[in-house]
Design an enzyme around this catalytic site. Sequence first.
Site, PDB file in Angstrom:
ATOM      1  N   ASP A   1     -14.071  -1.831   2.226  1.00  0.00           N
ATOM      2  CA  ASP A   1     -13.184  -2.029   3.374  1.00  0.00           C
ATOM      3  C   ASP A   1     -13.963  -1.564   4.608  1.00  0.00           C
ATOM      4  O   ASP A   1     -14.652  -2.358   5.265  1.00  0.00           O
ATOM      5  CB  ASP A   1     -11.887  -1.230   3.142  1.00  0.00           C
ATOM      6  CG  ASP A   1     -10.943  -1.202   4.348  1.00  0.00           C
ATOM      7  OD1 ASP A   1     -11.306  -1.723   5.416  1.00  0.00           O
ATOM      8  OD2 ASP A   1      -9.831  -0.630   4.245  1.00  0.00           O
TER       9      ASP A   1
ATOM     10  N   GLU B   1     -11.095   0.830  -3.876  1.00  0.00           N
ATOM     11  CA  GLU B   1     -11.454   0.431  -2.510  1.00  0.00           C
ATOM     12  C   GLU B   1     -12.121   1.598  -1.779  1.00  0.00           C
ATOM     13  O   GLU B   1     -11.592   2.705  -1.758  1.00  0.00           O
ATOM     14  CB  GLU B   1     -10.157   0.005  -1.804  1.00  0.00           C
ATOM     15  CG  GLU B   1     -10.319  -0.493  -0.380  1.00  0.00           C
ATOM     16  CD  GLU B   1      -8.971  -0.938   0.202  1.00  0.00           C
ATOM     17  OE1 GLU B   1      -8.007  -1.188  -0.566  1.00  0.00           O
ATOM     18  OE2 GLU B   1      -8.871  -1.025   1.437  1.00  0.00           O
TER      19      GLU B   1
ATOM     20  N   LYS C   1     -10.333  -7.441   6.920  1.00  0.00           N
ATOM     21  CA  LYS C   1      -9.376  -7.119   7.997  1.00  0.00           C
ATOM     22  C   LYS C   1      -9.954  -7.699   9.272  1.00  0.00           C
ATOM     23  O   LYS C   1     -11.023  -7.255   9.725  1.00  0.00           O
ATOM     24  CB  LYS C   1      -9.231  -5.608   8.165  1.00  0.00           C
ATOM     25  CG  LYS C   1      -8.502  -4.920   7.034  1.00  0.00           C
ATOM     26  CD  LYS C   1      -8.427  -3.425   7.308  1.00  0.00           C
ATOM     27  CE  LYS C   1      -7.798  -2.704   6.130  1.00  0.00           C
ATOM     28  NZ  LYS C   1      -8.021  -1.251   6.220  1.00  0.00           N
TER      29      LYS C   1
ATOM     30  N   GLY D   1      -4.545  -4.627   5.523  1.00  0.00           N
ATOM     31  CA  GLY D   1      -3.513  -4.435   6.539  1.00  0.00           C
ATOM     32  C   GLY D   1      -3.798  -3.173   7.329  1.00  0.00           C
ATOM     33  O   GLY D   1      -4.504  -2.274   6.862  1.00  0.00           O
TER      34      GLY D   1
ATOM     35  N   ASP E   1      -7.165   3.073  -3.274  1.00  0.00           N
ATOM     36  CA  ASP E   1      -7.959   3.076  -2.034  1.00  0.00           C
ATOM     37  C   ASP E   1      -8.235   4.525  -1.640  1.00  0.00           C
ATOM     38  O   ASP E   1      -7.309   5.300  -1.402  1.00  0.00           O
ATOM     39  CB  ASP E   1      -7.162   2.370  -0.913  1.00  0.00           C
ATOM     40  CG  ASP E   1      -7.961   2.243   0.383  1.00  0.00           C
ATOM     41  OD1 ASP E   1      -9.123   2.688   0.425  1.00  0.00           O
ATOM     42  OD2 ASP E   1      -7.402   1.688   1.353  1.00  0.00           O
TER      43      ASP E   1
ATOM     44  N   LYS F   1      -2.990   4.986  -2.470  1.00  0.00           N
ATOM     45  CA  LYS F   1      -4.003   5.773  -1.761  1.00  0.00           C
ATOM     46  C   LYS F   1      -4.358   6.983  -2.625  1.00  0.00           C
ATOM     47  O   LYS F   1      -3.462   7.612  -3.213  1.00  0.00           O
ATOM     48  CB  LYS F   1      -3.432   6.249  -0.413  1.00  0.00           C
ATOM     49  CG  LYS F   1      -3.163   5.115   0.563  1.00  0.00           C
ATOM     50  CD  LYS F   1      -4.458   4.542   1.091  1.00  0.00           C
ATOM     51  CE  LYS F   1      -4.211   3.561   2.210  1.00  0.00           C
ATOM     52  NZ  LYS F   1      -5.472   3.035   2.764  1.00  0.00           N
TER      53      LYS F   1
ATOM     54  N   LYS G   1      -1.011  -0.909  -4.476  1.00  0.00           N
ATOM     55  CA  LYS G   1      -2.244  -0.182  -4.144  1.00  0.00           C
ATOM     56  C   LYS G   1      -1.827   1.244  -3.829  1.00  0.00           C
ATOM     57  O   LYS G   1      -0.913   1.469  -3.032  1.00  0.00           O
ATOM     58  CB  LYS G   1      -2.912  -0.844  -2.945  1.00  0.00           C
ATOM     59  CG  LYS G   1      -3.781   0.052  -2.088  1.00  0.00           C
ATOM     60  CD  LYS G   1      -4.605  -0.763  -1.116  1.00  0.00           C
ATOM     61  CE  LYS G   1      -4.822  -0.051   0.205  1.00  0.00           C
ATOM     62  NZ  LYS G   1      -5.612  -0.856   1.150  1.00  0.00           N
TER      63      LYS G   1
ATOM     64  N   SER H   1       0.859  -1.176   0.000  1.00  0.00           N
ATOM     65  CA  SER H   1       0.000   0.000   0.000  1.00  0.00           C
ATOM     66  C   SER H   1       0.898   1.229   0.000  1.00  0.00           C
ATOM     67  O   SER H   1       1.714   1.405   0.905  1.00  0.00           O
ATOM     68  CB  SER H   1      -0.883  -0.033   1.251  1.00  0.00           C
ATOM     69  OG  SER H   1      -1.634   1.154   1.353  1.00  0.00           O
TER      70      SER H   1
END
Length: 376
Positions: A244, A219, A268, A296, A194, A168, A166, A140
Amino acid sequence: MKLHGLRLHHLEMPLVAPFTTSFGTQTSKRTFLVEANLIADDGTVWTGWGENVALPDPVYSPEHLEGAALVIERWLAPALFAADDVTAETVGHLLRHIVGQQMAKAAVEMAVLDAQLRADGRSFASYLGAVAPTVPSGVSVGIQESVDATVRAVGGYIEQGYARIKLKIQPGADLAPVAAVRKAFGDELPFQVDANAAYTLVDAAHLRRLDEYGLLLVEQPLGEADIRQHAELAARMTTPICLDESVVSAEAAADAISLGAASVINIKPGRVGGYLEARRIHDIARAHGVAVWCGGMLETGIGRAANAALAALPGFTLPGDISGSDRFYAEDLLTQPIRMHDGVVDVPTGPGFGVQVDPDRLEGFRTRLVELSPER
Ligand code: SMG
Ligand code: MG
């Protein structure tokens, strides 16, 4: 077994680099570990470790670090001390009268689970029914200062061999960095984004522009409570929507799937109340043909080890946010850090979560120790 004592080890660990998401920047990890001591019928004491994933501030979810510790001290620990027999499978039931508090509950259940598996001499992977010796390791990447910095950061992780990137995103830092990463590394790069709930349905036309970049998924674009709105967004764009924050339980997963709000779920364990609920969500999603992957929360090696076992279940068909310990920490608190090699992380095979906490390192990172016992 009987729960004999719980210790909360509060820690602060520096991050190798600041980590920025749509809800802020972290430069260190503050958390606590739960050490559970259980007594078997023959008098043997078994120790297990759990890890809290609640963040210092209630920005990712309603829970926060100090609150989770207080909830354990005041409500969860006394309820478990009062029970004659505590097993990982009954922790959720014994704590069902406490509403919410999934991360606090998960940390305690995790410690009981580790102790119980150590007593049984069984690995977590075997207990779960894991089917793979290794799991693909994704990374991430936080929001960077500039598009160039984003491309540099992503390039560094690709060079290290990570299996999936991934990124952000947030309003103002979305289409340009995504386009630049695609341009720099090509269409074959397994790539997803995400938003950590940074958009609203009003942004649908903008979010739809992500469709041209061939992303694996987007996400949690919208708010935690917006399951119906995610379903509307899913109908308006072709990029698969992954939830998520919204999936806080097996029931929420069932609702999201029934409404068409998620074609992928990030699981998660902390967010859903523990590894047993996480497995139930895996089972529900698999039965509905919905892909899952393991998220995570910047875990120490303890959480990483347990997540690797979970991600070895057959429904985990996408790489997880299970990077090596060195993604975030120069030094982990385990005797052996979790390593990413060849794009994968090994699923631990030893009893319990299969990792050992190094007492000296633990003490080095520890800021406070709280001891809870039945007498208190
Ligand atoms: O552990 O590799 C990790 C971090 C993965 O991006 C990550 N987690 O929303 O998925 C998410 C975030 C939540 C934590 S951000 C502080
Ligand atoms: Mg997320």
